[in-house]
Design a protein around this motif. Structure first.
Motif, mmCIF file in Angstrom:
data_model
loop_
_atom_site.group_PDB
_atom_site.id
_atom_site.type_symbol
_atom_site.label_atom_id
_atom_site.label_comp_id
_atom_site.label_asym_id
_atom_site.label_seq_id
_atom_site.Cartn_x
_atom_site.Cartn_y
_atom_site.Cartn_z
ATOM 1 N N ALA A 191 0.865 -1.178 0.000
ATOM 2 C CA ALA A 191 0.000 0.000 0.000
ATOM 3 C C ALA A 191 0.903 1.230 0.000
ATOM 4 O O ALA A 191 1.913 1.268 0.701
ATOM 5 N N ILE A 205 -4.030 5.406 3.897
ATOM 6 C CA ILE A 205 -5.400 5.291 3.386
ATOM 7 C C ILE A 205 -5.554 4.003 2.582
ATOM 8 O O ILE A 205 -6.512 3.244 2.773
ATOM 9 N N ALA A 206 -4.614 3.747 1.689
ATOM 10 C CA ALA A 206 -4.663 2.519 0.898
ATOM 11 C C ALA A 206 -4.569 1.285 1.803
ATOM 12 O O ALA A 206 -5.242 0.280 1.563
ATOM 13 N N CYS A 243 -5.599 1.088 4.950
ATOM 14 C CA CYS A 243 -6.897 0.966 5.624
ATOM 15 C C CYS A 243 -7.934 0.355 4.693
ATOM 16 O O CYS A 243 -8.758 -0.456 5.124
ATOM 17 N N ASP A 244 -7.892 0.737 3.431
ATOM 18 C CA ASP A 244 -8.822 0.165 2.447
ATOM 19 C C ASP A 244 -8.616 -1.341 2.319
ATOM 20 O O ASP A 244 -9.576 -2.105 2.298
ATOM 21 N N GLY A 273 -9.752 -2.934 5.598
ATOM 22 C CA GLY A 273 -11.203 -2.827 5.703
ATOM 23 C C GLY A 273 -11.941 -3.796 4.808
ATOM 24 O O GLY A 273 -13.080 -4.165 5.084
ATOM 25 N N SER A 274 -11.276 -4.242 3.745
ATOM 26 C CA SER A 274 -11.903 -5.207 2.837
ATOM 27 C C SER A 274 -11.706 -6.650 3.303
ATOM 28 O O SER A 274 -12.030 -7.584 2.588
#
Length: 124
Positions: A34, A38-39, A41-42, A45-46
């Motif tokens: 990442a 932010i990337a 966390c994405d 989160g997935s």
């Protein structure tokens, strides 16, 4: 060997070198990258829960400390451990990072086979 390692760093060269070292060592079945917090966390989160994250401190958009804060509120991946892998030699950064429960260590770049082996032996 780890099931999954996540590299979080905005420096593409560092990510390439770190991924190469980890791959050459067969350190993980899966290595994800990442470019910033932010990337990362994405990805998390997935449902992508790595066993280990190598996290840079200084990144645009979301730095390492903001990522740590966000991760603590996401209530996902409770067993994920983090190693701060950074060029920051500031003692304040080291002290701040080690206050987080899931941060195992604070090491300076570059990542080496010796560092990976040490982390694996000491913490896993």
């Amino acid at each position: 060997m780890f099931k999954k390692i996540l590299l979080v760093d905005d420096d593409e060269s560092s990510n390439f070198l770190n991924e190469t070292i980890l791959s050459d060592m067969d350190a993980a079945q899966v290595i994800e990258v990442a470019q910033d917090g932010i990337a990362a966390c994405d990805l998390i989160g997935s449902g992508s829960c790595p066993e280990l994250i190598f996290l840079d401190v200084r990144m645009p958009r979301m730095d390492g400390f903001n990522f740590l804060e966000r991760l603590s509120t996401m209530e996902v991946c409770p067993h994920t451990k983090i190693v701060m892998l950074t060029s920051s030699t500031r003692s304040e950064d080291r002290q701040k990072a080690l206050q987080y429960e899931n941060v195992l260590d604070y090491v300076e770049k570059p990542l080496t086979e010796e560092t990976v082996k040490k982390i694996s032996e000491e913490y896993f």
